[in-house]
Enzyme design. Structure first.
Site, PDB file in Angstrom:
ATOM      1  N   GLY A 244       0.822  -1.201   0.000  1.00  0.00           N
ATOM      2  CA  GLY A 244       0.000   0.000   0.000  1.00  0.00           C
ATOM      3  C   GLY A 244       0.859   1.254   0.000  1.00  0.00           C
ATOM      4  N   GLY A 514      -3.347  -0.559  12.211  1.00  0.00           N
ATOM      5  CA  GLY A 514      -4.141  -1.734  11.879  1.00  0.00           C
ATOM      6  C   GLY A 514      -4.009  -2.872  12.868  1.00  0.00           C
ATOM      7  N   ASN A 621       3.823 -10.726  16.599  1.00  0.00           N
ATOM      8  CA  ASN A 621       4.479 -11.831  15.898  1.00  0.00           C
ATOM      9  C   ASN A 621       5.897 -11.360  15.606  1.00  0.00           C
ATOM     10  OD1 ASN A 621       5.630 -13.260  13.629  1.00  0.00           O
ATOM     11  ND2 ASN A 621       3.617 -14.121  13.176  1.00  0.00           N
ATOM     12  N   LYS A 691       1.807  -1.334  20.166  1.00  0.00           N
ATOM     13  CA  LYS A 691       1.898  -0.034  19.499  1.00  0.00           C
ATOM     14  C   LYS A 691       2.199  -0.266  18.012  1.00  0.00           C
ATOM     15  CE  LYS A 691       5.070   1.612  22.442  1.00  0.00           C
ATOM     16  NZ  LYS A 691       5.942   2.554  23.186  1.00  0.00           N
ATOM     17  N   GLU A 695       5.216   1.798  10.190  1.00  0.00           N
ATOM     18  CA  GLU A 695       5.908   2.980   9.680  1.00  0.00           C
ATOM     19  C   GLU A 695       7.065   3.424  10.568  1.00  0.00           C
ATOM     20  OE1 GLU A 695       2.067   4.757   9.554  1.00  0.00           O
ATOM     21  OE2 GLU A 695       2.292   5.304   7.459  1.00  0.00           O
TER      22      GLU A 695
END
Ligand code: MOS
Length: 734
Positions: A244, A514, A621, A691, A695
Site C-alpha cells: 500500500g 491496523g 508476531n 503499538k 511505519e
C-alpha cells in the site's frame, strides 16, 4: 457484543490468562504459500466472462480550464463500448485525484487529472481510443516549481496543529550554543508493487468493487458518496493487497469510473493503472524544506528547539505533510516551535506516503542532532540521552510507554558503537571510506475503532471475521494468533476472513494502527465467546484456562468442540481508543545503527550493515513485526540514497514516473538488516498492548545512513538523496 474503550490502563481481559503461547510467536504468514505459488488472487486477476476494460484519460496541462471534450474519434474505434466524460458522479475521491465532469467544475488542478474514461472490449483498444480523445483547454501558467511557489505560513489545511511555546528568538540569542540549518527532501512516490487495480460489477442496484485498497471500510463510504447511493449497497473486496505504502488509503477516480461504466454497460469492468499513471492519479509525498534551530548550553542541554517546514499541495486537496510530527515529543527544551507552511502548486495531490511526517521529518531532526553533537564534542547518543524528556515535552502528558533510552543502549551494544572512530574520514578499507552513524526513530501511535466477529465452530475450530486488509504486513497471521491465544488453540485452527466489507468494520491498514486496533477487536470478541464458555462450564470467566483445544475449570477439562454442542458460539467485539489516547502521549520508538562504505574515488555509497532496536509495545508476531521494520529500514536506505520524484517545472509533469528512473532500493542495495525489540506491553494503547510497527522502521532510518556517510567522509549531506555528485567534491584526498 463486548464493547470497550481504553479508558483505564487496567486490562483484566482474556490475554491475562493466556497460556497457548501463540501470540508473539514468529509464525510464518498463513497466506504465504498462496502468494509464493501464485494462487493468491489479486484485484486485476479475476476475469469474469464479458469483462470490459477501462482506461483513464487525463488533463493534458496542469493549470487552466476545460473548454470541450471531443470523444467522436474514440467512440468510432471498433471495440469501444462507451466513453465517460459527462457523468456528474465522476467528481469523486478523497484527497486522491478526482475525475471531473465536463459539466460543472472545469478547473484543472494538475496534469493527468482524470477528465474522461474509455471502456472497450480489450485493453489494447481502450488504450488506442484513449489517445484519440480531444481535450480542448484554456491553459494558464501553472505553479510547478516548489522553490518559487507562494507560501502560506498559516495554512487552513492539514491535521497537525502548530506548536509555539516561549520566545524562540530570545532563546537563540541568549544561548551559549546555537544550531541553525536547513534540510530538504524530494517528492516521493508511494511505489507499491501491485498496481492500483479495480474490478467493478453490479447485481441490480448493488455494487461490488474488488480493489487494491488499504482501508476498505472507508473506501465503501467514499464510493457510495461519489455514486450517490447508500453504503449498504456497496461491497468492497480486497483479500490480497500487494503493498500500500499509503498510496492505497483513499479511493481513486478510476474506481468510481469503473463503477459508473459497469452500471452503464451492465457488464463487469476492470482497470489497472499503468505505472506512469500512478504518478498523476495517486497522491505522492511532497518535496520539503525544513529548518531546524536548537539552542543549548555547552553540555548539550537543550533550551529551545524548532522544526519548521514547508510542503506543497494543490488547490483541490486538504492534506498537508505533517513535517515535524515526530520531533514534537522527541527531545526536551522549554521553548518549542513546530509548524508546517504550505506552498501552493498545480501538481498532482500530495498525501500520506510511508510514515507521513516522520519519515522525512526525522531525517532533518536526527541529522541536526548529529551535527550538533559534533559541534559540542559530545557523543551523538549521549546528546540524545541528555535531552530525553520525563514526559511529553510539548503536551506535558505522561508517556504511555517509552523505552527509547533502552533502544540506544541495546543498539549501541549490539552494533559495537563504542568501537566507533569519531573523527570523520579517517577509517579506510582500500579505496573505501568506512563510517558508522545512528539516529532515533519515533512514530506516533494511534488506535482507531475496530470491530470483529469470532465464532467457535462446532468442530472446535475458530473463525475470525473483520474487514481488515493484509497489505503484506501479516494481518491474517496475527489475527489468528490473537484468537488462538485467547481461545486456547493453535493459529492453524483459526480461519481468518478479511478483505470484505460484509464483515464488521475494522481499522484498515494505515497509519500503523491496523494491527493493534484489529487485534483488540478480535480479543474482545473472544472474550464474548469466553463468557459463554464460562456459563457452560459453570465457572467464572477468570477461572477458565484454555489450552490445546480444551477448557479447564474447577478440576474439569472439556474439549471446545464438546462445549460448542453442535452449534457455533458467536462472539462480537468492538474496541475504541477512549480516554487513554487523550491522557497519554503515545508513540513507538527505536534506534537505528548503520555502517556505510563510501568509495573515495567515485563517491559510491554502499550500506554495509544496519541494525535497529525498537520499542513497539507488545510484539504480536516476532517475524512479521521484524519484517515490517526491515521493510521500513530499506525505505530509509532508499530515500537516503536514491528516491526522488523529479518535476519538470516547465509543465508540471514528472520526469521519472516509473521504476526505471525512480530509484527505490533493490536487493543489491540492501545489506543484512538486524532487528530487535524491547518489549513492554502498552496497556494505554489498546487491549492487546501493541503499538504501531509498520511505519516506525522508515522513521530515522535515512538519517542513520546520512550520519554514517558523514562519519565515513566528513561530508554533511542536508539534501537527500546523497547521490555521487553530492559527495565527490567533499571527499578527503585518496
Ligand atoms: Mo500510511 S502512509 O498512513 O498508509
Amino acid at each position: 457484543m463486548t464493547e470497550q474503550a481504553i479508558d483505564t490502563a487496567e486490562r483484566p481481559g482474556g490475554l491475562k490468562r493466556a497460556v497457548q503461547g501463540q501470540l508473539g510467536a514468529p509464525l510464518p504468514r498463513i497466506e504465504g504459500p498462496l502468494k509464493v505459488t501464485g494462487t493468491a488472487n489479486y484485484a486485476f486477476e479475476d476475469a469474469p466472462a464479458n469483462v470490459a476494460y477501462l482506461v483513464v484519460v487525463g488533463a493534458p496541462v496542469g493549470a487552466g480550464t476545460i473548454i470541450a471534450i471531443d470523444a467522436t474519434a474514440a467512440e468510432g474505434v471498433p471495440g469501444v463500448l462507451t466513453v465517460i466524460h459527462d457523468d456528474p458522479r465522476m467528481m469523486a475521491g478523497e484527497g486522491n485525484s478526482r475525475a471531473m465532469p465536463s459539466q460543472g467544475s472545469r478547473q484543472i488542478f494538475h496534469v493527468g487529472q482524470p477528465v474522461a474514461a474509455i471502456v472497450a472490449d480489450s485493453l489494447a483498444v481502450a488504450r488506442e481510443a484513449a489517445a484519440l480523445v480531444r481535450v480542448d483547454v484554456d491553459a494558464r501558467a501553472g505553479r510547478y516549481d516548489f522553490a518559487d511557489a507562494p507560501v502560506d505560513e498559516t495554512p487552513a489545511i492539514g491535521f497537525l496543529p502548530s506548536v509555539t511555546k516561549g520566545d524562540l528568538d530570545l532563546a537563540m540569542r541568549d544561548a551559549a550554543v546555537t544550531f541553525d540549518a536547513t534540510y530538504s527532501t524530494p517528492a516521493h512516490f508511494p511505489a507499491a508493487l501491485e498496481p492500483h487495480a479495480t474490478l467493478a460489477w453490479w447485481d441490480g442496484d448493488e455494487l461490488t468493487v474488488r480493489t487494491s485498497n488499504q482501508v476498505i471500510g472507508a473506501a465503501r463510504g467514499t464510493i457510495a458518496t461519489a455514486l450517490g447511493i447508500d453504503a449498504a449497497k456497496v461491497r468492497v473486496l480486497a483479500p490480497f493487497v500487494g503493498g500500500g505504502f499509503g498510496g492505497k488509503t483513499g479511493v481513486g477516480a478510476e474506481v468510481v469510473l469503473a463503477a459508473i461504466a459497469a452500471q452503464r454497460l451492465g457488464r463487469p469492468v476492470k482497470v489497472a493503472l499503468p505505472r506512469r499513471d500512478t504518478a498523476y492519479l495517486v497522491h505522492h509525498r511532497s518535496e520539503t524544506r525544513q529548518r531546524i534551530r536548537i539552542a543549548c548550553d555547552h553540555d548539550g542541554h537543550i533550551s529551545a528547539i524548532a522544526h519548521e517546514g514547508v510542503a506543497y499541495q494543490n488547490d483541490d486537496s486538504g492534506f498537508l505533510e505533517p513535517i515535524p510530527f515526530g520531533s514534537i515529543p522527541l527531545y526536551s527544551g522549554d521553548t518549542r516551535v513546530f509548524r508546517t507552511a504550505l506552498a501552493r502548486v498545480d501538481l498532482p495531490p500530495t498525501g500520506a506516503v510511508r510514515a507521513p511526517g516522520e519519515a522525512i521529518g526525522t531525517f532533518a531532526i536526527e541529522c541536526a542532532m548529529d551535527e550538533l553533537a559534533e559541534q559540542l564534542g559530545i557523543d551523538t547518543i549521549e546528546l540524545r540521552r541528555r535531552n530525553e524528556p520525563a514526559c511529553d515535552p510539548t503536551s506535558s502528558k505522561p508517556f504511555s510507554t517509552r523505552r527509547l533510552l533502552d533502544c540506544y543502549a541495546e543498539g549501541a551494544r549490539r552494533f559495537g558503537w563504542p568501537d566507533r572512530v569519531p573523527d570523520p574520514g579517517t577509517t579506510r578499507d582500500g579505496e573505501w571510506l568506512i563510517g558508522i552513524g545512528m539516529a532515533a526513530a519515533l512514530r506516533g501511535n494511534f488506535t482507531v475503532e475496530a470491530a470483529a466477529n469470532v465464532r467457535l465452530e462446532p468442530s472446535g475450530r475458530v473463525t475470525v471475521e473483520t474487514d481488515m486488509t493484509d497489505i503484506g504486513t501479516g494481518t491474517y497471521t496475527i489475527l489468528a494468533q490473537t484468537a488462538g491465544e485467547v481461545l486456547g488453540v493453535t493459529a492453524d485452527q483459526v480461519d481468518v476472513r478479511i478483505g470484505d466489507t460484509n464483515y464488521p468494520k475494522s481499522a484498515g491498514s494505515g497509519g500503523s494502527f491496523g494491527a493493534g486496533s484489529a487485534c483488540a477487536a478480535v480479543l474482545l470478541a473472544c472474550e464474548d465467546v469466553l463468557a459463554e464458555l464460562a456459563l457452560r462450564m459453570n465457572a467464572a470467566p477468570e477461572e477458565l484456562v484454555l489450552r490445546d483445544g480444551c477448557v479447564t475449570a474447577g478440576g474439569r477439562e472439556v474439549p471446545l468442540a464438546e462445549l460448542a454442542r453442535g452449534e457455533p458460539i458467536e462472539g462480537r467485539g468492538k474496541s475504541s481508543p477512549g480516554q487513554q489516547a487523550k491522557r497519554t502521549s503515545q508513540a513507538s520508538h527505536g534506534a537505528h545503527f548503520c555502517e556505510v562504505a563510501v568509495n573515495g574515488v567515485t563517491g559510491e555509497v554502499r550500506v554495509r550493515r544496519m541494525l535497529g532496536v525498537f520499542d513497539v509495545g507488545r510484539v504480536l508476531n516476532q517475524k512479521t513485526a521484524a519484517n515490517q521494520i526491515i521493510g521500513g529500514m530499506v525505505w530509509g536506505i532508499s530515500y537516503a540514497l536514491g528516491e526522488a520524484a523529479v518535476v519538470d517545472t516547465r509543465n508540471g509533469r514528472f520526469v521519472n514516473p516509473d521504476f526505471g528512473e525512480y530509484h527505490v532500493a533493490v536487493n543489491a542495495d540492501v545489506p543484512q538488516i538486524d532487528v530487535h525489540f524491547i518489549e513492554e506491553i502498552d496497556d494505554a494503547a489498546n487491549q492487546v498492548g501493541a503499538k504501531g510497527v509498520g511505519e516506525l522502521g522508515i522513521s530515522g532510518a535515512g538519517a542513520a545512513v546520512i550520519n554514517a556517510i558523514h562519519n565515513a567522509t566528513g561530508v554533511r549531506v542536508r539534501d537527500v538523496p546523497a547521490t555521487l555528485d553530492t559527495l565527490l567534491a567533499g571527499l578527503p584526498p585518496v
